[in-house]
Design a protein around this motif. Structure first.
Motif, PDB file in Angstrom:
ATOM      1  N   VAL A  48       1.795 -47.718 -30.970  1.00 59.79           N
ATOM      2  CA  VAL A  48       2.642 -48.892 -31.171  1.00 59.79           C
ATOM      3  C   VAL A  48       2.204 -49.956 -30.174  1.00 59.79           C
ATOM      4  O   VAL A  48       1.927 -49.651 -29.006  1.00 59.79           O
ATOM      5  N   THR A  49       2.119 -51.200 -30.617  1.00 58.38           N
ATOM      6  CA  THR A  49       1.741 -52.295 -29.727  1.00 58.38           C
ATOM      7  C   THR A  49       2.640 -52.290 -28.499  1.00 58.38           C
ATOM      8  O   THR A  49       3.854 -52.470 -28.595  1.00 58.38           O
ATOM      9  N   THR A  50       2.031 -52.072 -27.344  1.00 58.23           N
ATOM     10  CA  THR A  50       2.783 -51.905 -26.104  1.00 58.23           C
ATOM     11  C   THR A  50       2.423 -53.026 -25.133  1.00 58.23           C
ATOM     12  O   THR A  50       1.252 -53.368 -24.982  1.00 58.23           O
ATOM     13  N   ILE A  51       3.441 -53.579 -24.508  1.00 55.28           N
ATOM     14  CA  ILE A  51       3.275 -54.724 -23.619  1.00 55.28           C
ATOM     15  C   ILE A  51       3.584 -54.298 -22.195  1.00 55.28           C
ATOM     16  O   ILE A  51       4.589 -53.634 -21.934  1.00 55.28           O
ATOM     17  N   SER A  52       2.729 -54.701 -21.259  1.00 50.38           N
ATOM     18  CA  SER A  52       2.977 -54.392 -19.857  1.00 50.38           C
ATOM     19  C   SER A  52       3.991 -55.371 -19.272  1.00 50.38           C
ATOM     20  O   SER A  52       3.776 -56.584 -19.281  1.00 50.38           O
ATOM     21  N   PHE A  53       5.091 -54.817 -18.766  1.00 42.66           N
ATOM     22  CA  PHE A  53       6.114 -55.616 -18.097  1.00 42.66           C
ATOM     23  C   PHE A  53       6.002 -55.493 -16.578  1.00 42.66           C
ATOM     24  O   PHE A  53       6.914 -55.895 -15.861  1.00 42.66           O
TER      25      PHE A  53
END
Length: 256
Positions: A48-53
């Motif tokens: 799943v498209t994962t974003i670094s926070f």
């Protein structure tokens, strides 16, 4: 206004090199001074498209083994940007693209290897986004399209990968490129320059030597993300750099 870029991150040893290619990276960094960077690296895969926070300073990830000790002493402590990450999450959701969050992810070598030449002060906020090589190419492009408009705010989208990437075809010590690798890159460059997205998303069926050049798609799909994010008839895409190492390892870079 920032363009989008597809940049070849090279082997880890690129971080210790001084070459025509590293000089190109340095000059590109001087030419483009973004407020923030969105990075799609071939070395971060998720279903799943994962974003670094992650807020930062971002961890320097040494995702390689058996290289000179000096490589493991390099750090690239750039800041993150949870605010930008949240915005990306919103635009992906608006486009119907599911996402997940990663609160710790730093920068793998698909990012910091070349950023240390482009932006050596490591002072530009970076948000990393994962890739999924198993999605259809049309979906890869659509992920990029969701980010259209960021360039108008001086946010630089970078797809980090390689067009020709096949370890079984590497010719150690060979200075001249193999003809089949050049023919594949010639085809890709032509379709990029003419913004022929219909052909590019079918590269695995239409491009010469495609299965040989791209045995697995993780290093190729960041090209779709970068190109999609800047999909516009306003500017003409262009080849920024062409070169090879080890006979087949391509250093093709594009600007969209």
């Amino acid at each position: 206004m920032m363009p989008a870029l597809f940049i070849n991150h090279g082997a880890p040893t690129l971080a210790l090199a001084q070459s025509d290619y590293t000089g190109f990276l340095q000059e590109t960094g001087k030419r483009l001074t973004p407020k923030a960077i969105v990075m799609f690296s071939a070395h971060w895969e998720e279903r799943v498209t994962t974003i670094s926070f992650a807020d930062g300073p971002l961890e320097t990830i040494y995702d390689f083994y058996g290289f000179p000790d000096a490589l493991y002493e390099i750090t690239y402590p750039a800041p993150g940007s949870p605010k930008l990450a949240e915005r990306l999450e919103g635009v992906f959701h608006k486009a119907g693209i599911p996402t997940e969050r990663d609160n710790k992810r730093g920068l793998d070598h698909g990012s910091w290897i070349f950023l240390k030449y482009m932006y050596p002060e490591a002072n530009i906020p970076i948000v990393s986004v994962s890739v999924n090589p198993f999605l259809p190419n049309e979906e890869q492009y659509r992920i990029g399209e969701a980010l259209r408009g960021l360039g108008a705010e001086d946010i630089l989208v970078i797809g980090s990968g390689t067009t020709v990437h096949n370890f079984n075809e590497i010719k150690m010590g060979q200075q001249h490129p193999e003809q089949w690798a050049v023919e594949f890159d010639d085809w890709i460059a032509d379709k990029v320059e003419n913004r022929d997205v219909d052909s590019l998303v079918q590269y695995d069926r239409l491009a010469p030597h495609a299965s040989r050049a791209v045995p697995r798609a993780e290093h190729f799909v960041p090209l779709f993300h970068a190109m999609g994010s800047a999909a516009s008839a306003v500017t003409k895409p262009k080849v920024l750099y062409r070169g090879y190492e080890y006979g087949t390892f391509s250093y093709s870079c594009f600007e969209f």
